[in-house]
Scaffold this motif. Sequence first.
Motif, PDB file in Angstrom:
ATOM      1  N   VAL A  52      12.359   8.832  -6.549  1.00 12.04           N
ATOM      2  CA  VAL A  52      11.750   8.031  -7.336  1.00 12.04           C
ATOM      3  C   VAL A  52      10.913   8.847  -8.553  1.00 12.04           C
ATOM      4  CG1 VAL A  52      11.407   6.008  -6.026  1.00 12.04           C
ATOM      5  CG2 VAL A  52       9.697   7.691  -5.966  1.00 12.04           C
ATOM      6  N   THR A  53      10.670   8.153  -9.540  1.00 10.45           N
ATOM      7  CA  THR A  53      10.032   8.812 -10.533  1.00 10.45           C
ATOM      8  C   THR A  53       8.781   8.062 -10.652  1.00 10.45           C
ATOM      9  OG1 THR A  53      12.061   9.432 -11.751  1.00 10.45           O
ATOM     10  CG2 THR A  53      10.100   9.452 -12.999  1.00 10.45           C
ATOM     11  N   LEU A  54       7.470   8.681 -10.953  1.00 12.89           N
ATOM     12  CA  LEU A  54       6.310   7.942 -10.981  1.00 12.89           C
ATOM     13  C   LEU A  54       5.990   7.779 -12.340  1.00 12.89           C
ATOM     14  CD1 LEU A  54       6.367   8.906  -7.849  1.00 12.89           C
ATOM     15  CD2 LEU A  54       3.906   9.396  -8.123  1.00 12.89           C
ATOM     16  N   ALA A  55       5.367   6.861 -12.596  1.00 16.72           N
ATOM     17  CA  ALA A  55       5.064   6.488 -13.976  1.00 16.72           C
ATOM     18  C   ALA A  55       3.559   6.059 -14.061  1.00 16.72           C
ATOM     19  CB  ALA A  55       5.923   5.088 -14.577  1.00 16.72           C
ATOM     20  N   GLY A  56       2.940   7.126 -15.003  1.00 19.35           N
ATOM     21  CA  GLY A  56       1.551   6.626 -15.275  1.00 19.35           C
ATOM     22  C   GLY A  56       0.586   7.018 -14.287  1.00 19.35           C
ATOM     23  N   GLU A  57      -0.721   6.551 -14.440  1.00 17.61           N
ATOM     24  CA  GLU A  57      -1.957   6.897 -13.385  1.00 17.61           C
ATOM     25  C   GLU A  57      -1.931   5.793 -12.369  1.00 17.61           C
ATOM     26  OE1 GLU A  57      -3.705   9.479 -13.347  1.00 17.61           O
ATOM     27  OE2 GLU A  57      -2.410  10.033 -14.707  1.00 17.61           O
ATOM     28  N   PRO A  58      -2.548   5.921 -11.231  1.00 20.29           N
ATOM     29  CA  PRO A  58      -2.617   4.968 -10.313  1.00 20.29           C
ATOM     30  C   PRO A  58      -3.510   3.928 -10.134  1.00 20.29           C
ATOM     31  CG  PRO A  58      -3.462   6.875  -9.541  1.00 20.29           C
ATOM     32  CD  PRO A  58      -2.936   7.157 -10.759  1.00 20.29           C
ATOM     33  N   LEU A  59      -3.472   2.821  -9.834  1.00 21.47           N
ATOM     34  CA  LEU A  59      -4.282   1.810  -9.069  1.00 21.47           C
ATOM     35  C   LEU A  59      -5.004   2.450  -8.226  1.00 21.47           C
ATOM     36  CD1 LEU A  59      -2.371  -1.370 -10.096  1.00 21.47           C
ATOM     37  CD2 LEU A  59      -3.935  -0.526 -11.860  1.00 21.47           C
ATOM     38  N   VAL A  60      -6.331   2.256  -8.129  1.00 23.12           N
ATOM     39  CA  VAL A  60      -7.016   2.701  -6.738  1.00 23.12           C
ATOM     40  C   VAL A  60      -7.853   1.342  -6.159  1.00 23.12           C
ATOM     41  CG1 VAL A  60      -8.587   4.114  -5.737  1.00 23.12           C
ATOM     42  CG2 VAL A  60      -7.099   5.141  -7.469  1.00 23.12           C
ATOM     43  N   LEU A  61      -7.276   0.918  -4.917  1.00 21.00           N
ATOM     44  CA  LEU A  61      -7.858  -0.343  -4.289  1.00 21.00           C
ATOM     45  C   LEU A  61      -8.399   0.291  -2.959  1.00 21.00           C
ATOM     46  CD1 LEU A  61      -4.843  -2.413  -4.650  1.00 21.00           C
ATOM     47  CD2 LEU A  61      -6.773  -2.634  -6.175  1.00 21.00           C
ATOM     48  N   GLU A  62      -9.714  -0.400  -3.021  1.00 18.32           N
ATOM     49  CA  GLU A  62     -10.446  -0.164  -1.489  1.00 18.32           C
ATOM     50  C   GLU A  62     -10.409  -1.699  -0.882  1.00 18.32           C
ATOM     51  OE1 GLU A  62     -14.557   1.771  -0.084  1.00 18.32           O
ATOM     52  OE2 GLU A  62     -14.689   0.485  -1.491  1.00 18.32           O
ATOM     53  N   ASN A  63      -9.997  -1.493   0.525  1.00 19.30           N
ATOM     54  CA  ASN A  63      -9.812  -2.824   1.269  1.00 19.30           C
ATOM     55  C   ASN A  63     -10.579  -2.594   2.466  1.00 19.30           C
ATOM     56  OD1 ASN A  63      -8.930  -5.194   2.163  1.00 19.30           O
ATOM     57  ND2 ASN A  63      -7.023  -4.425   2.604  1.00 19.30           N
ATOM     58  N   ILE A  64     -11.611  -3.469   2.696  1.00 19.88           N
ATOM     59  CA  ILE A  64     -12.261  -3.478   4.259  1.00 19.88           C
ATOM     60  C   ILE A  64     -11.931  -4.775   4.609  1.00 19.88           C
ATOM     61  CG2 ILE A  64     -14.671  -3.394   5.042  1.00 19.88           C
ATOM     62  CD1 ILE A  64     -15.711  -1.669   2.722  1.00 19.88           C
ATOM     63  N   TYR A  65     -11.270  -4.915   5.911  1.00 20.05           N
ATOM     64  CA  TYR A  65     -10.793  -6.108   6.424  1.00 20.05           C
ATOM     65  C   TYR A  65     -10.913  -5.928   7.995  1.00 20.05           C
ATOM     66  CZ  TYR A  65      -7.279  -2.473   7.626  1.00 20.05           C
ATOM     67  OH  TYR A  65      -6.577  -1.402   8.421  1.00 20.05           O
ATOM     68  N   THR A  66     -10.604  -7.152   8.592  1.00 19.54           N
ATOM     69  CA  THR A  66     -10.798  -7.348   9.936  1.00 19.54           C
ATOM     70  C   THR A  66      -9.433  -7.822  10.528  1.00 19.54           C
ATOM     71  OG1 THR A  66     -13.086  -8.191   9.976  1.00 19.54           O
ATOM     72  CG2 THR A  66     -11.700  -8.664  12.081  1.00 19.54           C
ATOM     73  N   HIS A  67      -8.996  -7.043  11.601  1.00 14.61           N
ATOM     74  CA  HIS A  67      -7.658  -6.999  12.123  1.00 14.61           C
ATOM     75  C   HIS A  67      -7.936  -7.220  13.621  1.00 14.61           C
ATOM     76  CE1 HIS A  67      -3.287  -7.223  12.674  1.00 14.61           C
ATOM     77  NE2 HIS A  67      -3.292  -5.957  13.357  1.00 14.61           N
ATOM     78  N   GLN A  68      -7.488  -8.409  14.263  1.00 10.06           N
ATOM     79  CA  GLN A  68      -7.451  -8.230  15.587  1.00 10.06           C
ATOM     80  C   GLN A  68      -8.787  -8.053  16.221  1.00 10.06           C
ATOM     81  OE1 GLN A  68      -4.390  -5.948  17.174  1.00 10.06           O
ATOM     82  NE2 GLN A  68      -2.795  -7.662  16.656  1.00 10.06           N
ATOM     83  N   GLY A  69     -10.005  -8.466  15.368  1.00  9.40           N
ATOM     84  CA  GLY A  69     -11.289  -8.191  15.843  1.00  9.40           C
ATOM     85  C   GLY A  69     -12.077  -6.997  15.475  1.00  9.40           C
ATOM     86  N   PHE A  70     -11.360  -6.064  15.019  1.00  4.02           N
ATOM     87  CA  PHE A  70     -11.574  -4.680  14.582  1.00  4.02           C
ATOM     88  C   PHE A  70     -11.866  -4.548  12.869  1.00  4.02           C
ATOM     89  CE2 PHE A  70      -9.966  -4.125  18.670  1.00  4.02           C
ATOM     90  CZ  PHE A  70     -11.017  -3.597  19.286  1.00  4.02           C
ATOM     91  N   VAL A  71     -12.890  -3.970  12.433  1.00  2.00           N
ATOM     92  CA  VAL A  71     -12.925  -3.890  11.042  1.00  2.00           C
ATOM     93  C   VAL A  71     -12.226  -2.488  10.703  1.00  2.00           C
ATOM     94  CG1 VAL A  71     -14.480  -3.031   9.279  1.00  2.00           C
ATOM     95  CG2 VAL A  71     -15.438  -4.709  11.014  1.00  2.00           C
ATOM     96  N   GLY A  72     -11.260  -2.688   9.611  1.00  2.00           N
ATOM     97  CA  GLY A  72     -10.556  -1.370   9.094  1.00  2.00           C
ATOM     98  C   GLY A  72     -10.993  -1.217   7.465  1.00  2.00           C
ATOM     99  N   HIS A  73     -10.628   0.043   7.248  1.00  2.00           N
ATOM    100  CA  HIS A  73     -11.054   0.476   5.949  1.00  2.00           C
ATOM    101  C   HIS A  73      -9.972   1.387   5.220  1.00  2.00           C
ATOM    102  CE1 HIS A  73     -14.309   2.515   3.216  1.00  2.00           C
ATOM    103  NE2 HIS A  73     -13.442   1.797   2.675  1.00  2.00           N
ATOM    104  N   GLU A  74      -9.398   0.973   4.255  1.00  2.00           N
ATOM    105  CA  GLU A  74      -8.522   1.695   3.674  1.00  2.00           C
ATOM    106  C   GLU A  74      -8.689   2.059   2.169  1.00  2.00           C
ATOM    107  OE1 GLU A  74      -4.666   0.017   4.564  1.00  2.00           O
ATOM    108  OE2 GLU A  74      -4.680  -1.389   3.247  1.00  2.00           O
ATOM    109  N   VAL A  75      -8.278   2.993   1.628  1.00  2.00           N
ATOM    110  CA  VAL A  75      -8.067   3.393   0.064  1.00  2.00           C
ATOM    111  C   VAL A  75      -6.568   3.493  -0.157  1.00  2.00           C
ATOM    112  CG1 VAL A  75      -8.817   4.835  -1.784  1.00  2.00           C
ATOM    113  CG2 VAL A  75     -10.357   4.240   0.167  1.00  2.00           C
ATOM    114  N   THR A  76      -6.137   2.672  -1.097  1.00  2.00           N
ATOM    115  CA  THR A  76      -4.649   2.633  -1.461  1.00  2.00           C
ATOM    116  C   THR A  76      -4.369   3.046  -2.772  1.00  2.00           C
ATOM    117  OG1 THR A  76      -4.397   0.828   0.077  1.00  2.00           O
ATOM    118  CG2 THR A  76      -2.582   1.449  -1.418  1.00  2.00           C
ATOM    119  N   PHE A  77      -3.672   4.058  -3.345  1.00  2.00           N
ATOM    120  CA  PHE A  77      -3.195   4.577  -4.639  1.00  2.00           C
ATOM    121  C   PHE A  77      -1.924   3.534  -4.688  1.00  2.00           C
ATOM    122  CE2 PHE A  77      -5.724   7.993  -2.958  1.00  2.00           C
ATOM    123  CZ  PHE A  77      -6.299   8.309  -4.192  1.00  2.00           C
TER     124      PHE A  77
END
Length: 148
Positions: free
Chosen positions: A57-82
Amino acid sequence: MKALGLVWRAGLLLASEIYRDNGSVKGVRPLGGGLEFGESWRDALVREFHEELGVSVTLAGEPLVLENIYTHQGFVGHEVTFVSDVTLPTGVYQGDRPIEYHEDNGEKCVARWFDISQLDCGDLELYPSGLKAVLERRAKPVQTLIQG
């Protein structure tokens, strides 16, 4: 951390189905995956598309950066996504048929083309959380105020 690619065709987003434990589809997310230690988000995104779909693939432009704090199956998760727009090679995956591929762990996955206006409306969620709102804001034309 994750890197996800936004592949667009005629206003539709290519996204992979995400399943509940019972096998039903609960949502979708753009293709991509986790960064390996020492890997940049750009390199991870190119690698993930090569591993998943066998394409460069060819990447185009700068990324969006999203931070997501969530609960899955009773546990808190934290991810940063480009999240970045990407372009597939010419002539690849032009049909409307679902695209089947396998994750590194052998799990079978299915990607389809989605109208994002139909996501996050009760049936299918678009992951990561907040991505739809960011994409809708980005798609709105910037209005110029002319004073005279």
